[in-house]
Design a protein around this motif. Sequence first.
Motif, PDB file in Angstrom:
ATOM      1  N   ALA A  15       0.866  -1.178   0.000  1.00  0.00           N
ATOM      2  CA  ALA A  15       0.000   0.000   0.000  1.00  0.00           C
ATOM      3  C   ALA A  15       0.905   1.232   0.000  1.00  0.00           C
ATOM      4  O   ALA A  15       2.129   1.106   0.154  1.00  0.00           O
ATOM      5  CB  ALA A  15      -0.936  -0.013   1.216  1.00  0.00           C
ATOM      6  N   PRO A  16       0.361   2.425  -0.179  1.00  0.00           N
ATOM      7  CA  PRO A  16       1.184   3.629  -0.238  1.00  0.00           C
ATOM      8  C   PRO A  16       2.138   3.762   0.944  1.00  0.00           C
ATOM      9  O   PRO A  16       1.804   3.400   2.077  1.00  0.00           O
ATOM     10  CB  PRO A  16       0.143   4.758  -0.244  1.00  0.00           C
ATOM     11  CG  PRO A  16      -1.048   4.160  -0.923  1.00  0.00           C
ATOM     12  CD  PRO A  16      -1.066   2.738  -0.451  1.00  0.00           C
ATOM     13  N   VAL A  17       3.321   4.290   0.643  1.00  0.00           N
ATOM     14  CA  VAL A  17       4.339   4.540   1.666  1.00  0.00           C
ATOM     15  C   VAL A  17       4.195   5.988   2.127  1.00  0.00           C
ATOM     16  O   VAL A  17       4.289   6.911   1.316  1.00  0.00           O
ATOM     17  CB  VAL A  17       5.752   4.288   1.109  1.00  0.00           C
ATOM     18  CG1 VAL A  17       6.800   4.612   2.158  1.00  0.00           C
ATOM     19  CG2 VAL A  17       5.886   2.857   0.631  1.00  0.00           C
ATOM     20  N   HIS A  18       3.969   6.172   3.424  1.00  0.00           N
ATOM     21  CA  HIS A  18       3.695   7.505   3.943  1.00  0.00           C
ATOM     22  C   HIS A  18       4.890   8.183   4.593  1.00  0.00           C
ATOM     23  O   HIS A  18       4.907   9.402   4.730  1.00  0.00           O
ATOM     24  CB  HIS A  18       2.547   7.438   4.965  1.00  0.00           C
ATOM     25  CG  HIS A  18       1.201   7.269   4.348  1.00  0.00           C
ATOM     26  ND1 HIS A  18       0.526   8.298   3.733  1.00  0.00           N
ATOM     27  CD2 HIS A  18       0.387   6.181   4.219  1.00  0.00           C
ATOM     28  CE1 HIS A  18      -0.631   7.873   3.274  1.00  0.00           C
ATOM     29  NE2 HIS A  18      -0.735   6.583   3.550  1.00  0.00           N
ATOM     30  N   SER A  19       5.884   7.422   5.021  1.00  0.00           N
ATOM     31  CA  SER A  19       6.986   8.037   5.761  1.00  0.00           C
ATOM     32  C   SER A  19       8.256   7.234   5.548  1.00  0.00           C
ATOM     33  O   SER A  19       8.235   5.993   5.565  1.00  0.00           O
ATOM     34  CB  SER A  19       6.643   8.099   7.252  1.00  0.00           C
ATOM     35  OG  SER A  19       7.632   8.807   7.973  1.00  0.00           O
ATOM     36  N   VAL A  20       9.364   7.944   5.315  1.00  0.00           N
ATOM     37  CA  VAL A  20      10.671   7.301   5.132  1.00  0.00           C
ATOM     38  C   VAL A  20      11.706   8.042   5.959  1.00  0.00           C
ATOM     39  O   VAL A  20      11.603   9.250   6.157  1.00  0.00           O
ATOM     40  CB  VAL A  20      11.103   7.293   3.646  1.00  0.00           C
ATOM     41  CG1 VAL A  20      10.127   6.485   2.800  1.00  0.00           C
ATOM     42  CG2 VAL A  20      11.233   8.717   3.100  1.00  0.00           C
ATOM     43  N   HIS A 298       8.947   6.636  -9.851  1.00  0.00           N
ATOM     44  CA  HIS A 298       7.697   6.453  -9.115  1.00  0.00           C
ATOM     45  C   HIS A 298       6.521   6.569 -10.081  1.00  0.00           C
ATOM     46  O   HIS A 298       6.546   7.349 -11.030  1.00  0.00           O
ATOM     47  CB  HIS A 298       7.565   7.494  -8.005  1.00  0.00           C
ATOM     48  CG  HIS A 298       8.444   7.220  -6.821  1.00  0.00           C
ATOM     49  ND1 HIS A 298       8.330   6.087  -6.056  1.00  0.00           N
ATOM     50  CD2 HIS A 298       9.453   7.949  -6.270  1.00  0.00           C
ATOM     51  CE1 HIS A 298       9.224   6.122  -5.076  1.00  0.00           C
ATOM     52  NE2 HIS A 298       9.919   7.227  -5.187  1.00  0.00           N
ATOM     53  N   THR A 299       5.493   5.802  -9.803  1.00  0.00           N
ATOM     54  CA  THR A 299       4.304   5.807 -10.662  1.00  0.00           C
ATOM     55  C   THR A 299       3.108   6.470  -9.987  1.00  0.00           C
ATOM     56  O   THR A 299       1.991   6.392 -10.484  1.00  0.00           O
ATOM     57  CB  THR A 299       3.942   4.368 -11.061  1.00  0.00           C
ATOM     58  OG1 THR A 299       3.732   3.587  -9.880  1.00  0.00           O
ATOM     59  CG2 THR A 299       5.058   3.745 -11.889  1.00  0.00           C
ATOM     60  N   ALA A 300       3.356   7.116  -8.851  1.00  0.00           N
ATOM     61  CA  ALA A 300       2.330   7.900  -8.155  1.00  0.00           C
ATOM     62  C   ALA A 300       3.048   9.023  -7.405  1.00  0.00           C
ATOM     63  O   ALA A 300       4.289   9.107  -7.419  1.00  0.00           O
ATOM     64  CB  ALA A 300       1.519   7.025  -7.200  1.00  0.00           C
ATOM     65  N   SER A 318       6.478   6.922  -1.798  1.00  0.00           N
ATOM     66  CA  SER A 318       5.433   7.272  -2.763  1.00  0.00           C
ATOM     67  C   SER A 318       4.140   6.528  -2.523  1.00  0.00           C
ATOM     68  O   SER A 318       4.104   5.463  -1.889  1.00  0.00           O
ATOM     69  CB  SER A 318       5.945   6.973  -4.176  1.00  0.00           C
ATOM     70  OG  SER A 318       4.923   7.043  -5.138  1.00  0.00           O
ATOM     71  N   ASP A 319       3.094   7.085  -3.095  1.00  0.00           N
ATOM     72  CA  ASP A 319       1.800   6.414  -3.093  1.00  0.00           C
ATOM     73  C   ASP A 319       1.792   5.177  -3.991  1.00  0.00           C
ATOM     74  O   ASP A 319       0.807   4.431  -4.009  1.00  0.00           O
ATOM     75  CB  ASP A 319       0.708   7.380  -3.568  1.00  0.00           C
ATOM     76  CG  ASP A 319       0.309   8.379  -2.485  1.00  0.00           C
ATOM     77  OD1 ASP A 319       0.601   8.128  -1.307  1.00  0.00           O
ATOM     78  OD2 ASP A 319      -0.276   9.427  -2.842  1.00  0.00           O
ATOM     79  N   ASP A 320       2.893   4.947  -4.747  1.00  0.00           N
ATOM     80  CA  ASP A 320       2.953   3.753  -5.586  1.00  0.00           C
ATOM     81  C   ASP A 320       3.405   2.513  -4.804  1.00  0.00           C
ATOM     82  O   ASP A 320       3.672   1.471  -5.395  1.00  0.00           O
ATOM     83  CB  ASP A 320       3.855   3.978  -6.802  1.00  0.00           C
ATOM     84  CG  ASP A 320       5.327   4.168  -6.424  1.00  0.00           C
ATOM     85  OD1 ASP A 320       5.685   3.986  -5.243  1.00  0.00           O
ATOM     86  OD2 ASP A 320       6.119   4.515  -7.324  1.00  0.00           O
ATOM     87  N   MET A 321       3.515   2.662  -3.471  1.00  0.00           N
ATOM     88  CA  MET A 321       3.841   1.566  -2.552  1.00  0.00           C
ATOM     89  C   MET A 321       5.333   1.238  -2.514  1.00  0.00           C
ATOM     90  O   MET A 321       5.728   0.267  -1.868  1.00  0.00           O
ATOM     91  CB  MET A 321       3.059   0.280  -2.881  1.00  0.00           C
ATOM     92  CG  MET A 321       1.563   0.466  -3.027  1.00  0.00           C
ATOM     93  SD  MET A 321       0.747  -1.100  -3.383  1.00  0.00           S
ATOM     94  CE  MET A 321      -0.778  -0.527  -4.139  1.00  0.00           C
ATOM     95  N   THR A 322       6.154   2.018  -3.191  1.00  0.00           N
ATOM     96  CA  THR A 322       7.583   1.742  -3.183  1.00  0.00           C
ATOM     97  C   THR A 322       8.367   2.866  -2.516  1.00  0.00           C
ATOM     98  O   THR A 322       7.885   3.989  -2.365  1.00  0.00           O
ATOM     99  CB  THR A 322       8.156   1.562  -4.605  1.00  0.00           C
ATOM    100  OG1 THR A 322       8.197   2.839  -5.262  1.00  0.00           O
ATOM    101  CG2 THR A 322       7.341   0.572  -5.402  1.00  0.00           C
TER     102      THR A 322
END
Length: 440
Positions: A15-20, A298-300, A318-322
């Motif tokens: 699912a989307p990644v919100h924090s790194v 990234h795709t999102a 990213s919202d592309d889950m990566t």
Amino acid sequence: MNWPAVQNVLRGHTAPVHSVSFSPDGTRIITGSADGTVRFWDGATGAPVGEPLRGHTNTVTSVSFSPDGTRIVTGSWDITVQLWNAATGEPVGEPLWGHTGAVNSTVRLWNAVTGEPLVGEPLRGHTGWVLSVSFSPDGTRIVSGSMDHTVRLWNAATGEPVGEPLRGHTSEVSSVSFSPDGTRIVSGSDDNTVRLWNAVTGEPVGEPLRGHTSLVLSVSFSPDGARIVSGSMDETVRLWNAATGEPVGKPLKGHISAVWSVLFSPDGTRIVAGSEDKTVRLWDAATGEPVGEPLRGHTAGVTSVSFSPDGTHILSGSDDMTVRLWYYQPRAIETTNTMPSNTWNNHFIRFSPNPIHALRNTSELTEGVSHDEHSSTLFFLDSDNGWVVGPEGRLLFWVPPASRHLLYSPATALVIPSGGPELDLSQMAHGQRWEQCREQ
């Protein structure tokens, strides 16, 4: 300039990644996702480290390492905050309960050892969602920004409010941050402005910084506190003089959608931005010129960006889950004001941007080499075996594997520091002076 090139795509979240975030020493990466998990990755290779940390029952919105790198704190829409052992990935104690909704109007402090509320009751005062929180550099205060249009200061030891709310914004405050010296606070708001505040008195510092034509989504100080960078829904990044509030140069353009996250590099020479347009962009912080091409992959939308502590890597979520790890190798730049011109009797060998670390008495190392052949390119690091090789293939000294990464090359007139390893050759004994390796 090949700055930067993608090194790895970190796949695993569903699912989307919100924090790194990088660990303080840059060796590890931690990510939080809407899939409810926290993941570890190797900071150099991007390889997964261990199993996902499971425990949250909803989106993980925020992840952070403790300053000493031994613990991790995560926040989630499941209304909890969880502590983890950064070495084992095991939970430390029970989840920290206390919030009464995914987002509410309170700020909470927790004892990172016991998991107990540090101050007892939540820090109450805001009347709208709390959108941004940050510690002061000395850890004694907390600043928070809210949908109630205010900025608030709190005593980190007692949880008591410090002074009155900082009022001035006319819409929600989306981003807040202390200056590196802790004397000022910067805030960005949906009212399209950036504001500066005296962190001691709470008084506004100058007039609002106007220039953005839409919501200000992210603000950050430069490492020296002299400048502020802001990103906006208006698709631009802006620089400001932190002392005068005046714009510095023209808006940095290139993104074609909202800029969600902006940050200076640790040395203050670069600015990185992540955007809804799915790209990460870099600019020269001094000239405002773009550095290289946009980082595409990234795709999102790119929701979060971060520099590694040494400035050699960029992390994007990213919202592309990566999560993507981008790698920067500085390139030598010729200049006229770096070091004295080399001559046959005045030749330096340098593995550092600082000339005081140069090896100067090199006649023995260059013996038998013609003047035409004599150049700093005669000395190089063989990355395969770690030996620094001199004229006629002489092995001069060996560099351990951990120090070979981004080693400054002697084949340059100037190296722009970027956190890579440096070698101090000023005391190096060689040739007939090898006996000086042993104290007399």
